[in-house]
Structures are given as structure tokens and as C-alpha cells.
Enzyme design. Structure first.
Site, short mmCIF file in Angstrom:
data_model
loop_
_atom_site.label_atom_id
_atom_site.label_comp_id
_atom_site.label_asym_id
_atom_site.label_seq_id
_atom_site.Cartn_x
_atom_site.Cartn_y
_atom_site.Cartn_z
N LYS A 152 127.44 35.55 79.86
CA LYS A 152 127.02 34.28 79.24
C LYS A 152 127.38 34.26 77.76
O LYS A 152 127.95 33.30 77.27
CB LYS A 152 125.50 34.11 79.39
CG LYS A 152 124.91 33.02 78.52
CD LYS A 152 123.42 32.89 78.69
CE LYS A 152 122.59 33.70 77.73
NZ LYS A 152 122.52 33.19 76.35
N ASN A 153 127.07 35.35 77.07
CA ASN A 153 127.24 35.35 75.61
C ASN A 153 128.70 35.44 75.18
O ASN A 153 129.00 35.21 74.00
CB ASN A 153 126.42 36.48 74.97
CG ASN A 153 124.93 36.18 75.00
OD1 ASN A 153 124.53 35.10 75.41
ND2 ASN A 153 124.13 37.15 74.58
N ARG A 186 120.52 26.94 71.04
CA ARG A 186 120.85 27.24 69.65
C ARG A 186 122.35 27.45 69.43
O ARG A 186 122.91 27.10 68.40
CB ARG A 186 120.08 28.51 69.29
CG ARG A 186 119.97 28.77 67.87
CD ARG A 186 119.33 30.11 67.67
NE ARG A 186 120.11 30.85 66.71
CZ ARG A 186 120.03 30.66 65.41
NH1 ARG A 186 119.19 29.79 64.93
NH2 ARG A 186 120.79 31.34 64.59
N CYS A 244 112.95 28.82 67.41
CA CYS A 244 112.87 28.98 68.86
C CYS A 244 111.82 30.04 69.12
O CYS A 244 111.31 30.66 68.19
CB CYS A 244 114.21 29.35 69.46
SG CYS A 244 114.63 31.06 69.19
N ARG A 301 115.12 32.22 63.39
CA ARG A 301 116.57 32.14 63.62
C ARG A 301 117.28 31.13 62.72
O ARG A 301 117.80 30.11 63.20
CB ARG A 301 116.86 31.86 65.10
CG ARG A 301 116.38 32.96 65.99
CD ARG A 301 116.65 32.68 67.44
NE ARG A 301 117.83 33.35 67.93
CZ ARG A 301 118.22 33.33 69.19
NH1 ARG A 301 117.54 32.68 70.07
NH2 ARG A 301 119.31 33.96 69.57
N ASP A 310 118.40 42.17 73.71
CA ASP A 310 118.25 41.40 74.94
C ASP A 310 117.77 42.27 76.12
O ASP A 310 117.42 41.73 77.17
CB ASP A 310 119.59 40.73 75.31
CG ASP A 310 119.89 39.55 74.40
OD1 ASP A 310 119.00 39.14 73.64
OD2 ASP A 310 121.03 39.05 74.44
N ARG A 352 118.58 30.14 82.29
CA ARG A 352 119.56 30.04 81.20
C ARG A 352 120.56 31.19 81.25
O ARG A 352 121.67 31.07 80.73
CB ARG A 352 118.85 30.08 79.84
CG ARG A 352 118.12 28.82 79.48
CD ARG A 352 117.58 28.92 78.07
NE ARG A 352 118.57 29.48 77.18
CZ ARG A 352 118.31 30.32 76.18
NH1 ARG A 352 117.10 30.68 75.91
NH2 ARG A 352 119.28 30.80 75.43
C1 UD1 Z 1 123.17 36.28 69.93
C2 UD1 Z 1 122.95 36.25 71.42
C3 UD1 Z 1 121.53 36.67 71.76
C4 UD1 Z 1 121.21 38.02 71.13
C5 UD1 Z 1 121.53 38.01 69.64
C6 UD1 Z 1 121.38 39.40 68.99
C7 UD1 Z 1 124.40 34.52 72.23
C8 UD1 Z 1 124.52 33.16 72.84
N1 UD1 Z 1 123.18 34.90 71.90
O1 UD1 Z 1 122.31 35.31 69.34
O2 UD1 Z 1 121.42 36.76 73.18
O3 UD1 Z 1 119.82 38.30 71.30
O4 UD1 Z 1 122.90 37.59 69.43
O5 UD1 Z 1 122.16 40.33 69.67
O6 UD1 Z 1 125.37 35.23 72.07
N2 UD1 Z 1 120.00 35.42 61.43
C9 UD1 Z 1 119.75 34.94 60.16
N3 UD1 Z 1 120.60 34.01 59.64
C10 UD1 Z 1 121.68 33.53 60.33
C11 UD1 Z 1 121.94 34.03 61.62
C12 UD1 Z 1 121.07 34.97 62.15
O7 UD1 Z 1 118.78 35.34 59.53
O8 UD1 Z 1 122.43 32.69 59.79
C13 UD1 Z 1 119.08 36.43 62.01
C14 UD1 Z 1 118.35 35.89 63.25
O9 UD1 Z 1 117.21 35.16 62.89
C15 UD1 Z 1 118.02 37.17 63.99
C16 UD1 Z 1 119.22 38.06 63.69
O10 UD1 Z 1 119.83 37.52 62.52
O11 UD1 Z 1 116.85 37.75 63.50
C17 UD1 Z 1 120.24 38.16 64.80
O12 UD1 Z 1 120.73 36.88 65.10
P1 UD1 Z 1 122.22 36.62 65.63
O13 UD1 Z 1 122.95 37.92 65.74
O14 UD1 Z 1 122.82 35.53 64.84
O15 UD1 Z 1 121.88 36.11 67.09
P2 UD1 Z 1 122.52 34.87 67.84
O16 UD1 Z 1 123.97 34.79 67.53
O17 UD1 Z 1 121.68 33.66 67.61
#
Ligand code: UD1
Length: 423
Positions: A22-23, A92, A116, A121, A305, A397
Site C-alpha cells: 500500500k505504502n 493524509r 489524525c 502529523r 506500523d 484501508r
Molecule cells: C508513512 C506511512 C505510515 C508510516 C509512517 C512512518 C504511507 C502512506 N504511510 O506515513 O504507514 O507509519 O510513514 O513510517 O506511506 N512529521 C512532521 N512533519 C512533517 C512530516 C512528518 O513532524 O512534515 C512527523 C509525523 O508527525 C510523525 C513522523 O514525522 O511523527 C513520521 O511521519 P512520516 O514519516 O511523514 O509518516 P507518513 O509519511 O505520514
């Protein structure tokens, strides 16, 4: 709303075939916005998040056909460069269209995804990166308007290796003339799959020292065909379901090295594994489950995850295990539900202490996020009696054909919708 009814106490046995990730599928679908040419993607799992992404692509102006896990995406006139909140609030990852749209139109208007269940996030890392690339980011009435007179290549050091920000900035940089360097990036296997697809589209990306991404921008990208990598989170989830039910399951069509830490931890906890080229067999084991301390971290660390499904396994350990959630600030919503099933868990900030019990008991529980939902399903498979898991839409999902796959492994699980009063 759909629920699962699970009659627990059966050891899983047999072979389960893993779907496409999925990711990886989500950003790869989004990357097709970088071209007007036809793209064909295979092994795209039929999941709610994928269907939401396809709706987004259709809204933006793509023509889609989706059959037997193959998606064909073609141009259907001029693309739009804005998204309605209705689509963004469902997922998201919708925010990731910002990078390709900015690269192509120098302007994108996307609603901020907001919070969320598993944490705040924010998207500050994405926005800071766009600003380094020459864009201005302005928030008005819940939308972020990102625009640039001219995009410029840059060196960007991410303050945290965010998966989404790495993908968003990478996609954008592919069409910016000159050399962009992304440092402290995420190194998840899904990023490698996105790089592989972008490279097939004609992008020029090198992986430098410390995993830095060095992008030589090109003027245009072309259509490409790609098969999505195996889902390492689904693979790990089934390994944990096998272990917790004390079953004997071969997880097939996966990439074992993508779950290297989990494989180590399962063995340390007492389980015997046979690791093949593209499969992992979890052997039946009736001995004590050793309590471990795990701490989630960006790849190659323990995947956040898999934290919730791992916690379910640890509810059955001998002694006290510790689970430290270091990636998301609020990712223990499954813990109180597991406690309702007889688990002994106390949480304090990012740390959960899990003292093993002999058995879990069936209960009526509620999933509040995708992976936490799967943790409850595993608990239901282990517990004596009938467990009812509400809000299955979270689980839908991210797990393709879940009941079918579990039923084939000998589980007693049924989907039920009380509103329709039918099975
Ligand atoms: C992706 C995955 C999700 C997984 C996560 C971490 C997908 C669709 N989703 O989510 O399944 O749990 O990686 O491996 O691929 N953060 C900030 N600022 C930002 C972006 C992120 O503070 O601009 C923080 C987030 O709040 C969180 C952490 O960084 O605490 C990790 O987030 P991120 O790696 O961005 O996760 P996603 O890409 O949303």
C-alpha cells in the site's frame, strides 16, 4: 458499519500470499501526475486508500482503469491543480499530490490534512522543502497555496526522515532543472520502489553517501510500467498473527530482508523461522514467549506500523515486555482495547509495559486506526470465545482480502454489518 466476528483459539496454518505494498502503491500512483503519458502499474492492492487515491487522480483529470490489481492511468485533458477537502480528509497521503502538481504547474492548492488518530502529523517538513525549492506556502481557510515563479534546485536537509516529505520533495525535484540534494531522507523500501518507478519514467536519481538522494532534474518524464513491491507491513502482520496463535504459516511472495529486525526479534522471542528468498515460514512453537524491549524507528529500525501487532504478541509473553513508540506520539489506542480482552498493559507517554497473561478473552472491541485494528484481529484469533471488532473500515484501508486470507489459514472470521442485519 462493518464489524468482524472472530471465533478465536485456532492455530493458523498454511500459506498466505502477500499483496503489493500500500505504502509504495500510493506514492507511485501519485507520481503518474508527473507525465501525460500512459502508465501501467501491476500488483496494486485493492484497498480503500488505493481507491481514494484513484478518485483523487480522476478528480485531477486522469482516466483510470483498474482490473485484477493492474491500474492503467492515462491523460484525459488538462490536469487540475487543486483538491477538495472531501478527498484529503479521507487520507493524509493525499497531500503528496502537492509535489508533482507544483513541479508541473508551479502552483498547487491543497487542503491541510490536519490531525489524525495516531498524532498531530504536521506537514512542516514538506512545506519547508518546497520553500527551499523556491516556492511560497501560504495557508488560507484551511488550504495551503504553494506557488513559485520559478522552481530552483537546492540542498535540503530534512529535520526528520519523514517518508511522505521525502517522496513529495523527490517527485517535485525530478522536474526542476539542475541538481537537488535531499539529506536525512527516509530509507524505507517503499522509497526505493518509488525511485525505481521514477527512474523508469526517465528521472535521474542517484543514491549518494549516507543515503542522500541526488536528483538531476529533467524537462519531462514519460509513461512507464511497473510492478509494486511486496507489502512488508502485511508480511510482518501475518508473521505476528501466526506466532501469536502458535500456528505454522508460510508468508509467501514477500521480501524477507525488508522485515530483518522483526525476523530477529521473533527468533529472539523463541520462534523458529525458515527464511527463503521470497518467503518466511513461522514454525509452530508451544514454548514460552520471551519478553523483549522494542523501540520503533525509521527504517531499518522496528517499523512503527508493526508496533501494535507486536504488542498483541507480547500480551502472551512470560514476564514483562516494553514497547517504546518513538515515531508517532499517540499510537497506543489499541492498548486499552487489548486490556478489555484480558491483557495487562500500562502506558506512560511513549512507553508501554506489557506483562504477559496466559490467555486473552473474547470481548467487544473497537479499532481506531489501521494497524491497531489488525492488532485487535490477532487478539481475537488468540482469544477464547467470540470477539467482535468494530470499525473495520480502518482495517480495510490497508489489508487486501483479509478475511479470505485468514479463512484460508483456518481462522474463523466473518464480516458482519449490524445495520443491514446480514452476514
Ligand atoms: C508513512 C506511512 C505510515 C508510516 C509512517 C512512518 C504511507 C502512506 N504511510 O506515513 O504507514 O507509519 O510513514 O513510517 O506511506 N512529521 C512532521 N512533519 C512533517 C512530516 C512528518 O513532524 O512534515 C512527523 C509525523 O508527525 C510523525 C513522523 O514525522 O511523527 C513520521 O511521519 P512520516 O514519516 O511523514 O509518516 P507518513 O509519511 O505520514
Amino acid at each position: 458499519m462493518d464489524r468482524f466476528l472472530i471465533r478465536g483459539g485456532k492455530k493458523l496454518h498454511g500459506t498466505v500470499h502477500i499483496s503489493g505494498s500500500k505504502n509504495a502503491a500510493l506514492p507511485i500512483l501519485v507520481a503518474t501526475l508527473l507525465t501525460d503519458e500512459k502508465c501501467i502499474l501491476h500488483r496494486v492492492p485493492n484497498l480503500r486508500d488505493v481507491r481514494t487515491t484513484l478518485k483523487i487522480l480522476e478528480y485531477l483529470g486522469k482516466k483510470i482503469t483498474y482490473q485484477n490489481n493492474t491500474v492503467t492511468i492515462e491523460a484525459n485533458g488538462q490536469l487540475k491543480n487543486d483538491l477538495p477537502y472531501e478527498l484529503v480528509k479521507q487520507m493524509r497521503a493525499s497531500f503528496w499530490v502537492a509535489g508533482p502538481l507544483l513541479a508541473r504547474f508551479k502552483e498547487a492548492q491543497i487542503p491541510l490534512p490536519g490531525g489524525c488518530a495516531i498524532g498531530v502529523r504536521p506537514v512542516d517538513i514538506h512545506l519547508k522543502g518546497f520553500e527551499k525549492l523556491g516556492a511560497s506556502c501560504e495557508t488560507q481557510a484551511g488550504n495551503v497555496l504553494i506557488r513559485a515563479e520559478k522552481l530552483v534546485p537546492a540542498k535540503i536537509v530534512l529535520r526528520f526522515p519523514s517518508v511522505g516529505a521525502t517522496q513529495n520533495l523527490l517527485m517535485c525535484a525530478c522536474l526542476i532543472e539542475g541538481e537537488t540534494v535531499l539529506e536525512n531522507v527516509a530509507k524505507e523500501p517503499e522509497i526505493d520502489d518509488v525511485i525505481s518507478f521514477l527512474t523508469k519514467m526517465g528521472a535521474r536519481i542517484r543514491i549518494g553517501e549516507k543515503g542522500n538522494l541526488i536528483v538531476q532534474g529533467v524537462k519531462t518524464l514519460h509513461g512507464a510500467e511497473h510492478t509494486v513491491v511486496a507489502d512488508r507491513i502485511e508480511s510482518g502482520s501475518f508473521m505476528l498473527a501466526a506466532a501469536a496463535t502458535r500456528g505454522d504459516v508460510t508468508v509467501a511472495d514477500c521480501v524477507p530482508e525488508h522485515n530483518a529486525i522483526l525476523l530477529e526479534d521473533l527468533q529472539e522471542a523463541g520462534f523458529t523461522l525458515t527464511v527463503g528468498k521470497d518467503s518466511v515460514r513461522v514454525h509452530a512453537y508451544d514454548g514460552e514467549i520471551k519478553p523483549l524491549r522494542i523501540c520503533t524507528a525509521p527504517y531499518p529500525g522496528f517499523a512503527t506500523d508493526l508496533q501494535a501487532p507486536w504488542m498483541t504478541l507480547m500480551t502472551l509473553c512470560t514476564g514483562t515486555a516494553e514497547v517504546d513508540e518513538a515515531v508517532f506520539e499517540n499510537r497506543f489506542m489499541h492498548a486499552p482495547e487489548l486490556v478489555r480482552m484480558g491483557a495487562q498493559i500500562s502506558t506512560e507517554k511513549s512507553l508501554a509495559r506489557v506483562t504477559g497473561v496466559k490467555k486473552l478473552s473474547a470481548a467487544h472491541v473497537q479499532s481506531s486506526d489501521l494497524r491497531g485494528g489488525f492488532a485487535l484481529v490477532i487478539a481475537g484469533l488468540c482469544a477464547e470465545g467470540e470477539t467482535e471488532v468494530e470499525r473495520v473500515y480502518h482495517i480495510d484501508r490497508g489489508y487486501e482480502k483479509l478475511e479470505e486470507k485468514l479463512t484460508a489459514l483456518g481462522a474463523d472470521i466473518r464480516r458482519y454489518n449490524p445495520d443491514k442485519n446480514e452476514f
